[in-house]
Design a protein around this motif. Structure first.
Motif, PDB file in Angstrom:
ATOM      1  N   GLU A  73      32.255  40.525  46.777  1.00 54.07           N
ATOM      2  CA  GLU A  73      33.272  39.950  47.664  1.00 54.07           C
ATOM      3  C   GLU A  73      34.385  39.286  46.864  1.00 54.07           C
ATOM      4  O   GLU A  73      35.581  39.454  47.165  1.00 54.07           O
ATOM      5  N   PHE A  74      34.025  38.515  45.844  1.00 59.03           N
ATOM      6  CA  PHE A  74      35.032  37.852  45.009  1.00 59.03           C
ATOM      7  C   PHE A  74      35.955  38.878  44.352  1.00 59.03           C
ATOM      8  O   PHE A  74      37.182  38.721  44.324  1.00 59.03           O
ATOM      9  N   GLN A  76      36.606  42.037  45.230  1.00 63.34           N
ATOM     10  CA  GLN A  76      37.434  42.763  46.185  1.00 63.34           C
ATOM     11  C   GLN A  76      38.593  41.906  46.687  1.00 63.34           C
ATOM     12  O   GLN A  76      39.703  42.390  46.874  1.00 63.34           O
ATOM     13  N   GLU A  77      38.335  40.617  46.904  1.00 61.06           N
ATOM     14  CA  GLU A  77      39.405  39.718  47.340  1.00 61.06           C
ATOM     15  C   GLU A  77      40.445  39.526  46.236  1.00 61.06           C
ATOM     16  O   GLU A  77      41.649  39.447  46.507  1.00 61.06           O
ATOM     17  N   ALA A  78      39.990  39.494  44.982  1.00 59.74           N
ATOM     18  CA  ALA A  78      40.913  39.255  43.879  1.00 59.74           C
ATOM     19  C   ALA A  78      41.750  40.484  43.549  1.00 59.74           C
ATOM     20  O   ALA A  78      42.909  40.362  43.134  1.00 59.74           O
ATOM     21  N   GLY A  80      41.827  43.619  45.619  1.00 61.99           N
ATOM     22  CA  GLY A  80      42.218  44.482  46.725  1.00 61.99           C
ATOM     23  C   GLY A  80      41.606  45.857  46.646  1.00 61.99           C
ATOM     24  O   GLY A  80      41.988  46.737  47.422  1.00 61.99           O
ATOM     25  N   GLU A 111      41.488  34.639  38.760  1.00 57.80           N
ATOM     26  CA  GLU A 111      40.914  34.396  40.073  1.00 57.80           C
ATOM     27  C   GLU A 111      39.392  34.477  40.043  1.00 57.80           C
ATOM     28  O   GLU A 111      38.703  33.709  40.717  1.00 57.80           O
ATOM     29  N   ASP A 115      36.537  31.590  41.065  1.00 57.86           N
ATOM     30  CA  ASP A 115      35.415  31.829  41.980  1.00 57.86           C
ATOM     31  C   ASP A 115      34.076  31.566  41.311  1.00 57.86           C
ATOM     32  O   ASP A 115      33.157  31.020  41.933  1.00 57.86           O
TER      33      ASP A 115
END
Length: 367
Positions: A73-74, A76-78, A80, A111, A115
């Motif tokens: 999750e970290f 993919q959020e960082a 895209g 990022e 996290d």
């Protein structure tokens, strides 16, 4: 093990036989079904190409308590993009992000550090450009094509072109099944996968050449006898090398199974999955194809020759008139061959000197 050894000796001597060639249509059907399934899996799911082929970045974190799901999750959020996270043996994480712009790596690294609550300098980043991945893919295809060409040339020279074609079909069969299972399972395709594919092609070719060598030896002067057809001799060649092929395959599969199921499964060494899966599937498919595909295909191609067609008619005609009651293929149902039928080919025999020569002559030198 002693029973297996005795069975191998009986198979080699021709005392017992299993009719592989007689059921070749069944084996062809099974192979076609498996191949179609592999192709459908490849077309529907596609291959999960690794970062070496797509380009992107690999981030290695220090020891952390963050789970794999949270790390995905970290990442993919960082970035895209979808990320593949593997937990290494020392509780560090390996995060692969394919298809991203390598110029964004510093931003993504910072990022991720926030996290994971670590210093950005403690996160190692390895970048792979898309052009590098294209070069690896092209080199892999070139190496595979060169390997195939050399195999065909070698077998055509050492044996004959029909055996070369049969071996090539078996190799394509093995590659298709292995790649299709990769697509169905979803394992990542890496350079290790390519190495594994080239390795299993060598194993598959080894088993095939062993059977072909036995077949070539036993079919010398085949048209000078009327006891066996080419297919029956090919069946005996498979049976004579069957236990050897099984032993070789099992011995090779055991350590590979340890890498795949213990190393990759229980111990979590995911980096071993790419090469171990290709080796495991390829070795099993190679052993299957050498017995059930390559040799039966050679028998089909050879028995189209006029001389071997005529030989088959003579053999069957002789048996129909009671000239040879013990049909070799009957051993497939559990029968045995007699001792006189043990040699595959009956060629011209060397006659010894006449035993009656010299009888009645006085011993000693003539004066």
């Amino acid at each position: 093990m002693s029973k297996l050894g005795n069975l191998g000796a009986r198979l080699h001597r021709g005392e017992v036989s299993y009719d592989f060639i007689g059921h070749r249509k069944l084996w062809y059907g099974i192979s076609v079904l498996i191949t179609i399934t592999a192709i459908l899996g490849l077309g529907v799911r596609g291959l999960n190409m690794g970062i070496d082929f797509q380009g992107g970045a690999v981030f290695t974190t220090p020891e952390t308590s963050v789970s794999v799901a949270q790390a995905e999750e970290f990442a993919q959020e960082a970035s895209g993009h979808e990320a593949v996270v593997q937990k290494l043996g020392n509780d560090t994480l390996r995060i692969q992000i394919a298809g991203m712009d390598t110029q964004q790596s510093d931003q993504i690294k910072n990022e991720l550090a926030k996290d994971f609550k670590v210093d950005p300098e403690r996160i190692a980043a390895d970048l792979v450009g898309p052009s590098w991945g294209d070069q690896i893919a092209n080199k892999a295809w070139q190496g595979l094509a060169i390997f195939m060409v050399l195999v065909v040339i070698y077998l055509a020279i050492a044996f004959e072109w029909r055996m070369a074609i049969a071996a090539l079909v078996a190799l394509i069969h093995d590659i298709t099944i292995t790649v299709g299972i990769y697509a169905l399972v979803g394992f990542e395709v890496t350079p290790g996968t390519v190495i594994g594919l080239l390795t299993i092609l060598g194993y598959s070719l080894y088993d095939t050449v062993v059977v072909f060598d036995s077949l070539k030896e036993q079919t010398k002067d085949i048209t000078k006898q009327t006891r066996f057809t080419y297919s029956e001799i090919a069946n005996r060649s498979i049976n004579g090398t069957l236990v050897r092929s099984i032993n070789t395959t099992v011995v090779a599969l055991l350590p590979v199974a340890g890498l795949l199921f213990i190393g990759g499964g229980f111990l979590g060494a995911g980096t071993l999955n790419d090469i171990s899966l290709s080796l495991f599937v390829g070795l099993a498919a190679g052993a299957y194809s050498s017995i059930f595909i390559a040799t039966p295909l050679v028998a089909d191609l050879k028995e189209r020759e006029p001389q071997l067609k005529a030989l088959k008619k003579r053999v069957l005609a002789k048996r129909a008139h009671g000239g040879d009651q013990a049909e070799p293929s009957a051993a497939a149902a559990g029968g045995t061959y007699d001792e006189d039928a043990a040699p595959a080919v009956v060629g011209p025999r060397e006659t010894s000197a006449d035993r009656s020569r010299g009888r009645g002559r006085p011993s000693g030198k003539r004066r």
